[in-house]
Design a protein around this motif. Structure first.
Motif, PDB file in Angstrom:
ATOM      1  N   ASP A  32       0.840  -1.281  -0.017  1.00  0.00           N
ATOM      2  CA  ASP A  32       0.105   0.053   0.181  1.00  0.00           C
ATOM      3  C   ASP A  32       0.829   1.352   0.053  1.00  0.00           C
ATOM      4  O   ASP A  32       0.598   2.131  -0.812  1.00  0.00           O
ATOM      5  CB  ASP A  32      -0.725  -0.181   1.130  1.00  0.00           C
ATOM      6  CG  ASP A  32      -1.842  -1.041   1.120  1.00  0.00           C
ATOM      7  OD1 ASP A  32      -2.180  -1.570  -0.029  1.00  0.00           O
ATOM      8  OD2 ASP A  32      -2.630  -1.445   2.289  1.00  0.00           O
ATOM      9  N   SER A  33       1.879   1.158   0.798  1.00  0.00           N
ATOM     10  CA  SER A  33       2.792   2.708   0.878  1.00  0.00           C
ATOM     11  C   SER A  33       3.440   2.825  -0.338  1.00  0.00           C
ATOM     12  O   SER A  33       3.388   4.082  -0.945  1.00  0.00           O
ATOM     13  CB  SER A  33       3.625   2.343   1.931  1.00  0.00           C
ATOM     14  OG  SER A  33       4.721   1.399   1.908  1.00  0.00           O
ATOM     15  N   CYS A  34       3.953   1.626  -1.014  1.00  0.00           N
ATOM     16  CA  CYS A  34       4.608   1.878  -2.106  1.00  0.00           C
ATOM     17  C   CYS A  34       3.836   2.160  -3.501  1.00  0.00           C
ATOM     18  O   CYS A  34       4.260   3.092  -4.387  1.00  0.00           O
ATOM     19  CB  CYS A  34       5.491   0.521  -2.645  1.00  0.00           C
ATOM     20  SG  CYS A  34       6.871   0.106  -1.396  1.00  0.00           S
ATOM     21  N   GLN A  35       2.497   1.708  -3.509  1.00  0.00           N
ATOM     22  CA  GLN A  35       1.683   2.240  -4.284  1.00  0.00           C
ATOM     23  C   GLN A  35       1.377   3.746  -4.372  1.00  0.00           C
ATOM     24  O   GLN A  35       0.857   4.163  -5.412  1.00  0.00           O
ATOM     25  CB  GLN A  35       0.354   1.294  -4.369  1.00  0.00           C
ATOM     26  CG  GLN A  35       0.597  -0.077  -4.848  1.00  0.00           C
ATOM     27  CD  GLN A  35      -0.313  -1.080  -4.923  1.00  0.00           C
ATOM     28  OE1 GLN A  35      -1.342  -0.668  -4.271  1.00  0.00           O
ATOM     29  NE2 GLN A  35      -0.319  -2.284  -5.046  1.00  0.00           N
ATOM     30  N   THR A  36       1.344   4.050  -3.186  1.00  0.00           N
ATOM     31  CA  THR A  36       1.024   5.804  -2.793  1.00  0.00           C
ATOM     32  C   THR A  36       2.044   6.511  -2.825  1.00  0.00           C
ATOM     33  O   THR A  36       1.947   7.704  -2.545  1.00  0.00           O
ATOM     34  CB  THR A  36      -0.027   5.667  -1.785  1.00  0.00           C
ATOM     35  OG1 THR A  36       0.709   5.246  -0.671  1.00  0.00           O
ATOM     36  CG2 THR A  36      -1.363   4.869  -1.706  1.00  0.00           C
ATOM     37  N   GLY A  37       3.288   5.831  -3.034  1.00  0.00           N
ATOM     38  CA  GLY A  37       4.579   6.799  -3.087  1.00  0.00           C
ATOM     39  C   GLY A  37       4.953   7.028  -1.756  1.00  0.00           C
ATOM     40  O   GLY A  37       5.712   8.087  -1.558  1.00  0.00           O
ATOM     41  N   LEU A  38       4.572   6.277  -0.695  1.00  0.00           N
ATOM     42  CA  LEU A  38       5.117   6.486   0.643  1.00  0.00           C
ATOM     43  C   LEU A  38       5.882   5.313   1.133  1.00  0.00           C
ATOM     44  O   LEU A  38       6.057   5.004   2.337  1.00  0.00           O
ATOM     45  CB  LEU A  38       3.528   6.621   1.518  1.00  0.00           C
ATOM     46  CG  LEU A  38       2.667   7.707   1.131  1.00  0.00           C
ATOM     47  CD1 LEU A  38       1.395   7.675   2.070  1.00  0.00           C
ATOM     48  CD2 LEU A  38       3.370   9.046   1.401  1.00  0.00           C
ATOM     49  N   GLY A  39       6.646   4.516   0.402  1.00  0.00           N
ATOM     50  CA  GLY A  39       7.385   3.470   0.783  1.00  0.00           C
ATOM     51  C   GLY A  39       8.524   3.984   1.634  1.00  0.00           C
ATOM     52  O   GLY A  39       8.698   3.608   2.754  1.00  0.00           O
ATOM     53  N   ASN A  40       9.133   5.128   1.175  1.00  0.00           N
ATOM     54  CA  ASN A  40      10.030   5.565   1.939  1.00  0.00           C
ATOM     55  C   ASN A  40       9.662   6.106   3.554  1.00  0.00           C
ATOM     56  O   ASN A  40      10.684   6.129   4.443  1.00  0.00           O
ATOM     57  CB  ASN A  40      10.954   6.766   1.288  1.00  0.00           C
ATOM     58  CG  ASN A  40      11.782   6.200   0.193  1.00  0.00           C
ATOM     59  OD1 ASN A  40      12.498   5.145   0.407  1.00  0.00           O
ATOM     60  ND2 ASN A  40      11.804   7.063  -0.843  1.00  0.00           N
ATOM     61  N   LYS A  41       8.454   6.670   3.521  1.00  0.00           N
ATOM     62  CA  LYS A  41       8.071   7.020   4.630  1.00  0.00           C
ATOM     63  C   LYS A  41       7.758   5.968   5.802  1.00  0.00           C
ATOM     64  O   LYS A  41       8.211   5.780   6.925  1.00  0.00           O
ATOM     65  CB  LYS A  41       6.752   8.003   4.552  1.00  0.00           C
ATOM     66  CG  LYS A  41       5.962   8.407   6.007  1.00  0.00           C
ATOM     67  CD  LYS A  41       4.836   9.497   5.498  1.00  0.00           C
ATOM     68  CE  LYS A  41       4.469   9.767   6.852  1.00  0.00           C
ATOM     69  NZ  LYS A  41       3.565   8.710   7.681  1.00  0.00           N
ATOM     70  N   LEU A  42       7.316   4.916   5.057  1.00  0.00           N
ATOM     71  CA  LEU A  42       6.903   3.826   5.984  1.00  0.00           C
ATOM     72  C   LEU A  42       8.258   3.169   6.427  1.00  0.00           C
ATOM     73  O   LEU A  42       8.332   2.637   7.591  1.00  0.00           O
ATOM     74  CB  LEU A  42       6.221   2.750   5.087  1.00  0.00           C
ATOM     75  CG  LEU A  42       5.937   1.475   5.840  1.00  0.00           C
ATOM     76  CD1 LEU A  42       5.226   1.334   7.133  1.00  0.00           C
ATOM     77  CD2 LEU A  42       5.189   0.242   4.988  1.00  0.00           C
ATOM     78  N   LEU A  43       9.127   3.024   5.477  1.00  0.00           N
ATOM     79  CA  LEU A  43      10.456   2.438   5.907  1.00  0.00           C
ATOM     80  C   LEU A  43      11.388   3.041   6.963  1.00  0.00           C
ATOM     81  O   LEU A  43      11.836   2.655   7.963  1.00  0.00           O
ATOM     82  CB  LEU A  43      11.572   2.649   4.558  1.00  0.00           C
ATOM     83  CG  LEU A  43      13.038   2.070   5.023  1.00  0.00           C
ATOM     84  CD1 LEU A  43      13.017   0.579   5.317  1.00  0.00           C
ATOM     85  CD2 LEU A  43      13.600   2.431   3.487  1.00  0.00           C
ATOM     86  N   SER A  44      10.930   4.435   6.867  1.00  0.00           N
ATOM     87  CA  SER A  44      11.587   5.357   8.043  1.00  0.00           C
ATOM     88  C   SER A  44      11.000   5.181   9.245  1.00  0.00           C
ATOM     89  O   SER A  44      11.649   5.106  10.247  1.00  0.00           O
ATOM     90  CB  SER A  44      11.680   6.881   7.514  1.00  0.00           C
ATOM     91  OG  SER A  44      12.241   7.560   8.428  1.00  0.00           O
TER      92      SER A  44
END
Length: 273
Positions: A32-44
């Motif tokens: 979900d986070s990667c599909q919405t461009g928030l992958g780096n935010k979740l990773l952090s």
């Protein structure tokens, strides 16, 4: 006498207590986070939370416990000395604290604990105890609970009989399916345990439970249309309410409302067409 420990240079299986932990729904969170461009935010965020809380698993340099983390998966192990009482109490208390801290951030975990031969170093985790703990986590736990396998239960029962006392702070509960699991909410009694101001201590406990309730209500609302996932949080909410009834019976507002835990059918109306 020197305590048992995992030898980095000379790998050898040791009788150990091992816990395997997995964050519930983490794979979907990544997608979900990667599909919405928030992958780096979740990773952090995940990196921060795990770094912040992993020290409660192996709290000091004198502990013989070892930990291995692979994103949402964690393996914790303690080599057993003598009858294993101290190692068992340590891992149960530390894992409960880790589970509680993550729950307050909206990350609920499931896991399994077993006893048997095991080895861990910087590069490898190995042994039948790992397989048994992973089986408990992946096949038996089902809900956000960390369950004990039969070997661990038998060990705990021996300690209870030998020392005529229950595990510290009654941290172990028995579920309706007969499985023994860690009651992680008991961790609140560790916070500011030495505080001289009883009223302040009571308020801290209530605030922590309010936060736990808030996170669970978020999950129940978020997943209400996915019955398979929603049911896991219903289980956790029932555990939360059980704990509140047991220790805070006068604080009715701490409990999660029943309407969030029930699914009612309805009749067909014209609005359905």
């Amino acid at each position: 006498m020197k305590k048992m420990q995992y030898d980095e240079k000379s790998p050898k299986l040791l009788n150990s207590i091992v816990c395997a932990i997995d964050i519930l729904g983490f794979s979907q969170m990544i997608l979900d986070s990667c599909q919405t461009g928030l992958g780096n935010k979740l990773l952090s965020e995940i990196n921060y939370l795990i770094e912040k809380n992993k020290n409660c698993i192996v709290p000091d340099k004198y502990s013989q416990g070892k930990i291995k983390i692979f994103t949402d998966n964690m393996v914790v192990a303690y080599p057993i000395d003598y009858d294993g009482e101290s190692e068992l109490n340590e891992i149960l208390g530390n894992v409960a604290e880790y589970q509680f801290n993550l729950a307050l951030e909206g990350l609920f975990v499931r896991g399994g604990i077993s006893i048997g031969e095991f080895y861990i170093n910087e590069d490898i985790v190995f042994g039948p105890a790992l397989l048994d703990a992973h089986y408990q986590e992946s096949e038996i736990a089902c809900y956000p609970r960390i369950v004990l396998d039969d070997k661990t239960v038998e060990q705990l029962q021996r300690h209870i009989q030998n020392y005529n006392k229950m595990p510290e702070d009654h941290i172990i509960l028995i579920d309706t399916d007969g499985k023994w699991f860690i009651g992680y909410l008991n961790t609140i009694f560790k916070y500011f345990k030495d505080c001289s101001n009883e009223y302040e201590f009571e308020m801290v406990k209530i605030k922590l439970l309010e936060k736990h309730k808030e996170k669970l209500e978020e999950m129940l609302t978020k997943h209400k249309e996915n019955i398979f996932v929603w049911d896991k949080y219903v289980w956790t909410a029932n555990y939360h309410n059980f704990f509140c009834d047991l220790y805070f019976p006068q604080e009715k507002d701490l409990k999660i409302a029943k309407h969030l835990l029930l699914s009612w059918p309805r009749q067909i109306s014209t609005g359905d067409f």
